[in-house]
Design an enzyme around this catalytic site. Structure first.
Site, mmCIF file in Angstrom:
data_model
loop_
_atom_site.group_PDB
_atom_site.id
_atom_site.type_symbol
_atom_site.label_atom_id
_atom_site.label_comp_id
_atom_site.label_asym_id
_atom_site.label_seq_id
_atom_site.Cartn_x
_atom_site.Cartn_y
_atom_site.Cartn_z
ATOM 1 N N GLY A 264 48.227 32.874 13.730
ATOM 2 C CA GLY A 264 47.099 32.193 13.708
ATOM 3 C C GLY A 264 46.008 32.281 12.543
ATOM 4 O O GLY A 264 45.342 31.821 11.776
ATOM 5 N N ALA A 265 45.493 33.827 12.733
ATOM 6 C CA ALA A 265 44.512 34.306 12.201
ATOM 7 C C ALA A 265 44.460 35.656 12.079
ATOM 8 O O ALA A 265 45.052 36.136 12.915
ATOM 9 C CB ALA A 265 43.307 33.565 12.413
ATOM 10 N N MET A 266 43.610 36.471 11.275
ATOM 11 C CA MET A 266 43.375 37.894 11.240
ATOM 12 C C MET A 266 41.862 38.434 11.035
ATOM 13 O O MET A 266 41.495 37.734 10.012
ATOM 14 C CB MET A 266 44.485 38.330 10.059
ATOM 15 C CG MET A 266 44.349 39.995 9.909
ATOM 16 S SD MET A 266 45.028 40.827 11.490
ATOM 17 C CE MET A 266 44.040 42.248 11.703
ATOM 18 N N HIS A 300 37.652 33.635 18.399
ATOM 19 C CA HIS A 300 38.386 34.879 18.643
ATOM 20 C C HIS A 300 38.577 35.622 17.699
ATOM 21 O O HIS A 300 38.015 36.967 17.945
ATOM 22 C CB HIS A 300 40.090 34.524 18.922
ATOM 23 C CG HIS A 300 40.963 35.586 19.136
ATOM 24 N ND1 HIS A 300 41.347 35.864 20.381
ATOM 25 C CD2 HIS A 300 41.468 36.329 18.489
ATOM 26 C CE1 HIS A 300 42.187 36.872 20.572
ATOM 27 N NE2 HIS A 300 42.174 37.301 19.112
ATOM 28 N N GLU A 301 38.766 35.576 16.410
ATOM 29 C CA GLU A 301 38.530 36.316 15.197
ATOM 30 C C GLU A 301 37.117 36.977 14.895
ATOM 31 O O GLU A 301 36.714 37.990 14.884
ATOM 32 C CB GLU A 301 39.168 35.775 13.847
ATOM 33 C CG GLU A 301 40.451 35.232 13.914
ATOM 34 C CD GLU A 301 41.523 36.016 14.515
ATOM 35 O OE1 GLU A 301 41.410 37.024 14.437
ATOM 36 O OE2 GLU A 301 42.411 35.352 15.153
ATOM 37 N N GLU A 323 43.262 42.852 22.141
ATOM 38 C CA GLU A 323 43.562 41.599 22.302
ATOM 39 C C GLU A 323 43.292 40.783 23.818
ATOM 40 O O GLU A 323 42.900 39.930 23.700
ATOM 41 C CB GLU A 323 45.356 41.564 21.995
ATOM 42 C CG GLU A 323 45.514 41.869 20.552
ATOM 43 C CD GLU A 323 44.707 41.154 19.195
ATOM 44 O OE1 GLU A 323 44.119 40.012 19.687
ATOM 45 O OE2 GLU A 323 44.638 41.493 18.214
HETATM 46 N N1 B3K Z 1 45.136 40.508 15.348
HETATM 47 C C1 B3K Z 1 45.979 39.551 15.017
HETATM 48 C C2 B3K Z 1 47.424 39.631 15.083
HETATM 49 C C3 B3K Z 1 48.314 40.307 14.016
HETATM 50 C C4 B3K Z 1 49.448 40.068 14.434
HETATM 51 C C5 B3K Z 1 50.537 40.754 13.290
HETATM 52 N N2 B3K Z 1 51.765 40.695 13.397
HETATM 53 C C6 B3K Z 1 45.354 38.154 15.135
HETATM 54 C C7 B3K Z 1 44.436 38.058 16.269
HETATM 55 O O1 B3K Z 1 45.020 38.533 17.302
HETATM 56 O O2 B3K Z 1 43.531 37.773 16.229
HETATM 57 ZN ZN ZN Z 2 43.223 38.772 18.431
#
Ligand code: B3K
Ligand code: ZN
Length: 876
Positions: A264-266, A300-301, A323
């Site tokens: 979804g996003a980072m 979330h991000e 997470e």
């Molecule tokens: N922290 C990233 C997830 C990264 C996954 C990499 N394979 C997105 C998130 O949970 O916000």
């Molecule tokens: Zn996350």
């Protein structure tokens, strides 16, 4: 290739060297980007003076290494598949490396890659090692200074984390921008973006009065699709200040939308990179569900800025520390700004279907796993969603006030550090004075606990005795699970009065709703002064991620469905009641007996349809039958055909019996109001479209006309897509084909709408779906290199119960072929795609054999570690 070696949590060693400053220069080129790194390195005071320096590095073309300015000879270091080892280094020094990478050829979408011509990065968990040699582990945190050099015309925009501090022109039409991020961060939070992008800008004033620039960077065509993400971002920033006291800490916050993205996003520091599907919305192109998803992911991000970035994970086994907590935070945010019961109903509905399935299968693992081959395979529903449930339980156990004090303490004490789950739970224990040792088992034990409950009412003494017995199933690597500390929120409803009774437990009055602490294998709770026979309402709000069995009769459930004061449990009663009817019909189908509809379900639905309840969204959820996947989770062995037949029978019987009521609901809830993604409008559309679904289940003539009209004249994508889905899934080609064609032509140039077009076609219950998948794989808009397309077409198909599980095995073979081909391009997506195959043990012998054979066919190939680990576990 040698067999991959597992990483064990128990092997954790602190780093021997830390990097305090990281200076990077990128000279961008699609085929050969030069990356220069200058690291300021210090030996840890407790490390041995002869400890070698190890830097991760994969798929890098090494050009030079220099220590304190002296170029190292080839024999002064060792370079292998994993990285670079330098045996003899001083206590502090600078290290310069120069490497080259090829973003154009990077189809795994980890590290530095190109998407629609622009450059972007994805480093979590271990992608940074594909950019430069580095101690690529979250407990090494450095201050970064990054210079990006690109072509002034092709890449007018050059972004990295933090604040821009310098920019200029270079020879040959090149230019550069230098960025500094003052907050020390681990390498997984590094980001770079370069391309021809436009931005929408806004401002936010933080609670202490600082002015922050907010930017959303997109391709020019998408400039009109950022309003909702921007509004969501501002709401999230305010909410985190109000709810957790967390303020943003840089002068700018940037979001970039890219088309090719694995998830979804980072949450990269100050520069979040988003899958375009998780940020772009417009009423004409995105459904209500997409609007809500964007709101949740943006939040979330953003929330990760504290829960993840300021306080990060010591190692990847602690992944749920950031997470689970951040999912809990985004769920709470969405509940606060929308309809809280609906948010909970939707989250729990999904959780019980998908996470329970994971917990019951061969890839089951604790919220904090103990070992992995490939960390990318552990970004799972268990780590994320069950992790969030565990944080929710913590909050319920310590109470709202202590939870806030605990999170304040956690953020203050560990700011700028890389820590463990014990550190988080420890803060909660410290502020609340509660012993949470037993609670820690939630992080250590896999499998879904089951609670068998039963109650007895003693008229003579006015006592109600509730007995709860818990057991956690045995899963791989965990032979003797121990009892958990389970918060069971409950109430007793007077069966005569229909009201919540005041509860007296152990002589203490505890209101009309209380949390029982179940700690032993079996415990009996005795309520006194119970003036009338009660019906218990158990596990309110789904207060623990467990399966609760209570011998409710249909009359009990019909009663709870109208009288429970907890909206979530009213929905729960509707689902349990439907499940009883469905179970009878599944048995009838299997035994070849004539199917008879349970009239009590019809009679329970009837008043719902005429109710004037203003929470239309909850009503819509109550009228929705459990999905086939959800029904499957409740069965000892999954009988795909019986489940499908039973559910269709119930849907059609309800539609026939209540046809006029569904029609009235549909007609009463049409609206000409201008689209807005408000809870009231979303609820109304949801209720209207559920009603339309029932009418279409019996192919009611007037219903069909409504459906066609809604498809043609729909004012928004929610209505259009729902109508199209119903037409596309109907058994009549004259309804499905023209609509599918018209929509495909209208939206051919919009990749996100085309994703919906792919997905709705292959979720159909009609028989030709497998052929359709094959044909759509050759469609010009489809590409195996784009994760959204793979998810929309192949991912959706693999969750199409009747068609994926065809008895000839063709569905399995198609998926296995795709997994094999995709593994050569993008191992992370390939491994995720094979999940439905890993559940083979849940099906009948014929299907088991077919699925197993496909898994073996996959496993016989040369594979990425990602796919190998999944296949190995599935077959193991
Ligand atoms: N922290 C990233 C997830 C990264 C996954 C990499 N394979 C997105 C998130 O949970 O916000
Ligand atoms: Zn996350």
């Amino acid at each position: 290739m040698s067999e991959p070696q597992p990483v064990y949590s128990s092997d954790y060693q602190p780093p021997a060297y830390r990097v305090t400053h990281t200076e990077l220069t990128f000279d961008l080129d699609p085929a050969s980007t030069r990356v220069d790194a200058r690291l300021t390195v210090e030996r840890h005071p407790e490390a041995r003076p002869d400890a070698p320096l190890f830097l991760h590095g994969e798929q890098l073309e090494l050009q030079s290494v220099a220590l304190d300015g002296q170029t190292l000879a080839d024999d002064a270091y060792r370079h292998d598949e994993q990285g670079l080892t330098i045996a003899d280094v001083p206590a502090s020094f600078t290290l310069d490396t120069r490497v080259r990478v090829a973003p154009r050829d990077n189809t795994a979408l980890e590290g530095l890659y190109q998407s629609s011509g622009m450059y972007c990065t994805q480093c979590e968990a271990e992608g940074f090692r594909r950019i430069t040699f580095y101690p690529d582990r979250p407990d090494v945190m450095a201050v970064f200074r990054v210079t990006v050099i690109g072509d002034a015309e092709r890449e007018p925009v050059l972004l990295a984390n933090g604040n821009p501090v310098e920019r200029g022109e270079l020879d040959g039409g090149r230019h550069f921008v230098t960025w500094e991020d003052p907050h020390p961060k681990p390498s997984y939070l590094f980001a770079l973006v370069a391309g021809d992008l436009e931005c929408v800008e806004d401002r936010f004033t933080t609670m202490s009065g600082r002015d922050v620039t907010l930017q959303i960077w997109v391709e020019e065509d998408n400039l009109g699709k950022t309003d909702h993400a921007m509004a969501s971002l501002k709401r999230a920033m305010r909410w985190d200040e109000d709810t957790y006291g967390r303020e943003y800490d840089l002068d700018r916050f940037m979001i970039v939308a890219v088309n090719d993205f694995n998830m979804g996003a980072m949450e990269n520091k100050g520069l979040n990179i988003f899958n375009s599907a998780a940020v772009l919305t417009h009423p004409d192109t995105a459904t209500d569900a997409a609007f809500q998803q964007v709101e949740g992911i943006v939040a979330h991000e953003y929330f990760h800025n504290w829960s993840g970035n300021r306080v990060t994970c010591r190692d990847w086994f602690q992944l749920s520390l950031k997470e689970g907590f951040t999912v809990f935070r985004d769920q709470s945010f969405s509940a606060d700004i929308n309809s809280a019961p609906v948010k909970r109903i939707q989250d729990v509905g999904f959780f019980r279907t998908a996470q329970f399935a994971e917990d019951a299968g061969p890839t089951a693992h604790p919220v904090r796993p103990e070992s992995y081959l490939e960390i990318t395979n552990f970004y799972t529903l268990t780590v994320y969603e069950k992790g969030a449930e565990v944080v929710r339980m913590l909050k319920n156990l310590v109470g709202e006030d202590a939870f806030r004090r605990g999170s304040d303490l956690y953020f203050a004490r560990f700011d700028g550090q890389a820590v463990t789950i014990e550190d988080f739970v420890g803060c909660m224990a410290e502020v609340s004075g509660q012993n949470l040792d037993q609670f820690m088992r939630w992080y250590q034990q896999a499998g879904t606990p089951e609670i068998d409950a039963h109650g007895e009412y003693d008229y003579v003494n006015g006592e109600y005795r509730l007995t709860l017995r818990q057991r956690t199933p045995v899963t791989a690597g965990q032979q003797a699970p121990e009892p958990l500390h389970v918060p069971v929120r409950m109430g007793l409803i007077g069966t005569r009065s229909g009201h919540d009774l005041t509860l007296t437990l152990d002589g203490e009055k505890c209101g009309r709703d209380t949390v029982l602490h179940l700690r032993d294998d079996e415990q009996t709770f005795v309520f006194t002064d119970v003036s009338e026979a009660p019906t218990p309402s158990l596990l309110r709000h789904f207060s623990a991620p467990v399966k609760l069995n209570f011998p409710y009769s249909r009359e009990d459930l019909a009663f709870l469905l109208t009288h429970d004061s907890d909206g979530f449990n009213r929905w729960e009663a509707s689902q349990r009641l439907a499940m009883l009817a469905l179970n009878d019909l599944i048995a009838a189908h299997r035994n070849g007996v004539e199917k008879v509809m349970d009239n009590r379900l019809v009679e329970a639905y009837r008043p719902l349809l005429t109710s004037r309840s203003d929470d239309k969204a909850v009503l819509a959820e109550m009228l929705r039958l459990p999905s086939e996947a959800c029904i499957a989770e409740s069965q000892p062995l999954v009988d795909v055909d019986a489940i499908h037949a039973a559910r269709e029978f119930v849907r059609q019987s309800l539609a026939l019996a209540l046809r006029d009521d569904f029609m009235a609901v549909y007609e009463a809830n049409r609206s000409d109001a201008e689209y807005a993604p408000t809870p009231a409008q979303i609820g109304q559309r949801s209720l209207k479209n559920v009603a339309l679904g029932y009418l279409m289940a019996i192919e009611d003539e007037a219903g069909i006309e409504h459906c066609r009209a809604q498809f043609k004249a729909g004012q928004n994508m929610t209505d259009v897509r729902q109508a199209l889905t119903l037409l596309a899934h109907s058994s009549r080609d004259d309804l499905s084909e023209p609509a599918i064609r018209a929509f495909g032509e209208q939206w051919a140039d919009d990749p996100l709408v085309m994703d919906q077009w792919f997905s709705l076609q292959v979720s159909s219950p009609q028989e030709d779906v497998l052929e359709r998948v094959k044909q759509l794989m050759t469609h010009p808009a489809f590409s195996l290199k784009n994760p959204n397309k793979v998810r929309a077409l192949l991912g959706t198909f693999a969750h199409n119960r009747v068609n994926f599980h065809r008895l000839d095995g063709a569905g399995y073979a198609l998926l296995a072929d795709a997994v094999i081909e995709l593994d050569g391009l993008n191992p992370e997506i390939a491994a995720g795609l094979m999940t439905p195959l890993t559940r083979w043990r849940r099906f009948d012998d014929t299907r088991q054999a077919l699925m197993q054979a496909e898994l073996e066919r996959i496993k016989d190939r040369p594979l990425s570690t990602n796919v190998f680990e999944m296949a190995d576990k599935a077959l193991g």
